[in-house]
Design a protein around this motif. Structure first.
Motif, PDB file in Angstrom:
ATOM      1  N   ILE A  37       0.832  -1.207   0.000  1.00  0.00           N
ATOM      2  CA  ILE A  37       0.000   0.000   0.000  1.00  0.00           C
ATOM      3  C   ILE A  37       0.865   1.254   0.000  1.00  0.00           C
ATOM      4  CG2 ILE A  37      -1.547   1.370   1.476  1.00  0.00           C
ATOM      5  CD1 ILE A  37      -2.953  -1.347   2.168  1.00  0.00           C
ATOM      6  N   ASP A  38       1.872   1.308   0.869  1.00  0.00           N
ATOM      7  CA  ASP A  38       2.738   2.490   0.938  1.00  0.00           C
ATOM      8  C   ASP A  38       3.507   2.667  -0.366  1.00  0.00           C
ATOM      9  OD1 ASP A  38       3.831   4.749   2.401  1.00  0.00           O
ATOM     10  OD2 ASP A  38       5.686   3.608   2.551  1.00  0.00           O
ATOM     11  N   ASP A  39       3.953   1.571  -0.945  1.00  0.00           N
ATOM     12  CA  ASP A  39       4.707   1.629  -2.196  1.00  0.00           C
ATOM     13  C   ASP A  39       3.867   2.219  -3.320  1.00  0.00           C
ATOM     14  OD1 ASP A  39       6.881   1.053  -4.023  1.00  0.00           O
ATOM     15  OD2 ASP A  39       5.748  -0.707  -4.666  1.00  0.00           O
ATOM     16  N   ILE A  40       2.679   1.681  -3.529  1.00  0.00           N
ATOM     17  CA  ILE A  40       1.847   2.148  -4.643  1.00  0.00           C
ATOM     18  C   ILE A  40       1.360   3.574  -4.405  1.00  0.00           C
ATOM     19  CG2 ILE A  40      -0.353   1.186  -3.823  1.00  0.00           C
ATOM     20  CD1 ILE A  40      -0.913   0.387  -6.754  1.00  0.00           C
ATOM     21  N   ALA A  41       1.038   3.909  -3.152  1.00  0.00           N
ATOM     22  CA  ALA A  41       0.578   5.267  -2.840  1.00  0.00           C
ATOM     23  C   ALA A  41       1.681   6.291  -3.104  1.00  0.00           C
ATOM     24  CB  ALA A  41       0.112   5.337  -1.389  1.00  0.00           C
ATOM     25  N   ILE A  43       3.898   6.169  -5.401  1.00  0.00           N
ATOM     26  CA  ILE A  43       3.979   6.391  -6.849  1.00  0.00           C
ATOM     27  C   ILE A  43       2.880   7.356  -7.284  1.00  0.00           C
ATOM     28  CG2 ILE A  43       3.839   5.299  -9.118  1.00  0.00           C
ATOM     29  CD1 ILE A  43       5.016   2.754  -7.767  1.00  0.00           C
ATOM     30  N   SER A  44       1.667   7.187  -6.746  1.00  0.00           N
ATOM     31  CA  SER A  44       0.582   8.117  -7.074  1.00  0.00           C
ATOM     32  C   SER A  44       0.930   9.538  -6.658  1.00  0.00           C
ATOM     33  CB  SER A  44      -0.721   7.686  -6.393  1.00  0.00           C
ATOM     34  OG  SER A  44      -1.279   6.567  -7.036  1.00  0.00           O
ATOM     35  N   ALA A  45       1.496   9.686  -5.467  1.00  0.00           N
ATOM     36  CA  ALA A  45       1.862  11.028  -4.984  1.00  0.00           C
ATOM     37  C   ALA A  45       2.919  11.663  -5.881  1.00  0.00           C
ATOM     38  CB  ALA A  45       2.357  10.944  -3.544  1.00  0.00           C
ATOM     39  N   ALA A  46       3.908  10.877  -6.297  1.00  0.00           N
ATOM     40  CA  ALA A  46       4.957  11.404  -7.171  1.00  0.00           C
ATOM     41  C   ALA A  46       4.392  11.755  -8.548  1.00  0.00           C
ATOM     42  CB  ALA A  46       6.096  10.395  -7.302  1.00  0.00           C
ATOM     43  N   ARG A  47       3.488  10.936  -9.065  1.00  0.00           N
ATOM     44  CA  ARG A  47       2.873  11.234 -10.367  1.00  0.00           C
ATOM     45  C   ARG A  47       2.066  12.525 -10.308  1.00  0.00           C
ATOM     46  NH1 ARG A  47       0.488   5.601 -12.958  1.00  0.00           N
ATOM     47  NH2 ARG A  47       2.506   4.837 -13.703  1.00  0.00           N
ATOM     48  N   HIS A  48       1.336  12.715  -9.198  1.00  0.00           N
ATOM     49  CA  HIS A  48       0.503  13.909  -9.083  1.00  0.00           C
ATOM     50  C   HIS A  48       1.359  15.171  -8.962  1.00  0.00           C
ATOM     51  CE1 HIS A  48      -3.156  16.164  -8.212  1.00  0.00           C
ATOM     52  NE2 HIS A  48      -2.406  16.842  -7.350  1.00  0.00           N
ATOM     53  N   SER A  49       2.370  15.107  -8.129  1.00  0.00           N
ATOM     54  CA  SER A  49       3.181  16.300  -7.840  1.00  0.00           C
ATOM     55  C   SER A  49       4.368  16.473  -8.777  1.00  0.00           C
ATOM     56  CB  SER A  49       3.696  16.247  -6.404  1.00  0.00           C
ATOM     57  OG  SER A  49       4.587  15.151  -6.232  1.00  0.00           O
ATOM     58  N   ARG A  50       4.803  15.365  -9.391  1.00  0.00           N
ATOM     59  CA  ARG A  50       6.039  15.344 -10.195  1.00  0.00           C
ATOM     60  C   ARG A  50       7.212  15.868  -9.368  1.00  0.00           C
ATOM     61  NH1 ARG A  50       5.402  11.345 -13.427  1.00  0.00           N
ATOM     62  NH2 ARG A  50       3.532  11.514 -14.668  1.00  0.00           N
ATOM     63  N   ARG A  51       7.217  15.412  -8.110  1.00  0.00           N
ATOM     64  CA  ARG A  51       8.248  15.760  -7.140  1.00  0.00           C
ATOM     65  C   ARG A  51       8.606  14.521  -6.321  1.00  0.00           C
ATOM     66  NH1 ARG A  51      10.591  20.884  -7.074  1.00  0.00           N
ATOM     67  NH2 ARG A  51       9.100  22.383  -7.849  1.00  0.00           N
ATOM     68  N   MET A  52       9.707  14.618  -5.604  1.00  0.00           N
ATOM     69  CA  MET A  52      10.011  13.615  -4.590  1.00  0.00           C
ATOM     70  C   MET A  52       8.993  13.808  -3.477  1.00  0.00           C
ATOM     71  SD  MET A  52      12.461  11.944  -5.890  1.00  0.00           S
ATOM     72  CE  MET A  52      12.851  10.889  -4.512  1.00  0.00           C
ATOM     73  N   SER A  77      -4.433   2.944  -6.646  1.00  0.00           N
ATOM     74  CA  SER A  77      -4.257   4.156  -5.848  1.00  0.00           C
ATOM     75  C   SER A  77      -4.352   5.388  -6.722  1.00  0.00           C
ATOM     76  CB  SER A  77      -2.900   4.127  -5.133  1.00  0.00           C
ATOM     77  OG  SER A  77      -1.848   4.194  -6.072  1.00  0.00           O
ATOM     78  N   TYR A  78      -4.766   6.489  -6.102  1.00  0.00           N
ATOM     79  CA  TYR A  78      -4.772   7.787  -6.771  1.00  0.00           C
ATOM     80  C   TYR A  78      -4.928   8.896  -5.734  1.00  0.00           C
ATOM     81  CZ  TYR A  78      -9.880   6.996  -6.614  1.00  0.00           C
ATOM     82  OH  TYR A  78     -11.165   6.713  -6.227  1.00  0.00           O
ATOM     83  N   VAL A  79      -4.496  10.089  -6.118  1.00  0.00           N
ATOM     84  CA  VAL A  79      -4.614  11.258  -5.240  1.00  0.00           C
ATOM     85  C   VAL A  79      -6.063  11.727  -5.291  1.00  0.00           C
ATOM     86  CG1 VAL A  79      -3.872  13.638  -4.825  1.00  0.00           C
ATOM     87  CG2 VAL A  79      -2.202  11.905  -5.536  1.00  0.00           C
ATOM     88  N   SER A  86       0.503  18.982   0.721  1.00  0.00           N
ATOM     89  CA  SER A  86       0.194  17.585   1.034  1.00  0.00           C
ATOM     90  C   SER A  86      -0.828  17.013   0.067  1.00  0.00           C
ATOM     91  CB  SER A  86      -0.323  17.461   2.470  1.00  0.00           C
ATOM     92  OG  SER A  86      -1.560  18.140   2.596  1.00  0.00           O
ATOM     93  N   MET A  87      -0.793  15.689  -0.036  1.00  0.00           N
ATOM     94  CA  MET A  87      -1.696  14.962  -0.921  1.00  0.00           C
ATOM     95  C   MET A  87      -2.290  13.774  -0.176  1.00  0.00           C
ATOM     96  SD  MET A  87       0.954  14.848  -4.097  1.00  0.00           S
ATOM     97  CE  MET A  87       2.347  14.795  -2.950  1.00  0.00           C
ATOM     98  N   GLU A  88      -3.606  13.657  -0.220  1.00  0.00           N
ATOM     99  CA  GLU A  88      -4.265  12.474   0.315  1.00  0.00           C
ATOM    100  C   GLU A  88      -4.333  11.451  -0.810  1.00  0.00           C
ATOM    101  OE1 GLU A  88      -8.173  12.062   2.817  1.00  0.00           O
ATOM    102  OE2 GLU A  88      -8.676  11.892   0.675  1.00  0.00           O
ATOM    103  N   VAL A  89      -3.872  10.236  -0.532  1.00  0.00           N
ATOM    104  CA  VAL A  89      -3.893   9.156  -1.516  1.00  0.00           C
ATOM    105  C   VAL A  89      -4.798   8.052  -0.994  1.00  0.00           C
ATOM    106  CG1 VAL A  89      -2.527   7.475  -2.805  1.00  0.00           C
ATOM    107  CG2 VAL A  89      -1.534   9.711  -2.242  1.00  0.00           C
ATOM    108  N   PHE A  90      -5.720   7.617  -1.845  1.00  0.00           N
ATOM    109  CA  PHE A  90      -6.624   6.515  -1.533  1.00  0.00           C
ATOM    110  C   PHE A  90      -6.096   5.256  -2.196  1.00  0.00           C
ATOM    111  CE2 PHE A  90     -10.406   3.997  -2.944  1.00  0.00           C
ATOM    112  CZ  PHE A  90     -10.801   3.552  -1.695  1.00  0.00           C
TER     113      PHE A  90
END
Length: 170
Positions: A37-41, A43-52, A77-79, A86-90
């Motif tokens: 869960i943490d791993d996939i979330a 990736i979603s956060a990085a895709r949304h923000s295009r940041r570390m 998962s997605y933001v 901050s980003m909430e990821v489900f």
């Protein structure tokens, strides 16, 4: 700042459940699922923000149905919502019995990530433009989760201030 759709941060990963993934109840070990869960979330956060990004909190992981060795486990998962940095990821976890094809939502989770600039400092992130009914529902209900998250964090800070760092044998 611009907005991004949930689909732009969507990640889907499907895995088999192997014997070394099982606990003593012959179901998927919760810690293994939490790691996925943490791993996939992230990736979603990085895709949304295009940041570390860094995990700020795991708000909840609700184990709803057991996952067995006959199942595949699919994580999506997605933001769903953003603050300033901050980003909430489900994360939705679906188990599919590979012998019968029966599918069930086995777990859900909400995590919060913070986007970082090149110096490791929090940086602003784009907003979210939900499209589907599921995405709209999660987006609309996010402010309540955000309020609860902030209250829980303050309780954790209060507890940490009370706790000792002395070694128990001293």
């Amino acid at each position: 700042m611009d907005q991004r759709t949930c689909n732009e941060s969507r990640v889907i990963k499907t895995s088999r459940v192997f014997p070394n993934d099982m606990n003593n109840h012959q179901t998927l070990f919760g810690g293994k699922l939490m790691s996925l869960i943490d791993d996939i979330a992230s990736i979603s956060a990085a895709r949304h923000s295009r940041r570390m990004t860094v995990t700020a909190s795991t708000d909840s992981v609700d184990f709803l149905q057991p996952i067995t060795q006959e199942d595949s486990v699919c994580l999506e998962s997605y933001v769903t919502y953003t603050g300033r940095t901050s980003m909430e990821v489900f994360v939705k976890v679906t188990a599919e019995n590979l012998l019968t094809g029966d599918r069930k939502v086995a777990a859900t989770a909400f995590l919060t990530f913070v986007a970082l600039d090149d110096n490791g400092k929090p940086v602003a992130v784009p907003g979210v433009a939900p499209e589907t009914d599921e995405e709209k529902y999660l987006h609309q209900t996010a402010p309540d989760r955000t309020r609860i998250r902030k209250e829980r964090k303050q309780h954790s800070k209060d507890l940490a201030a009370f706790l000792t760092t002395k070694k128990p044998w001293e």
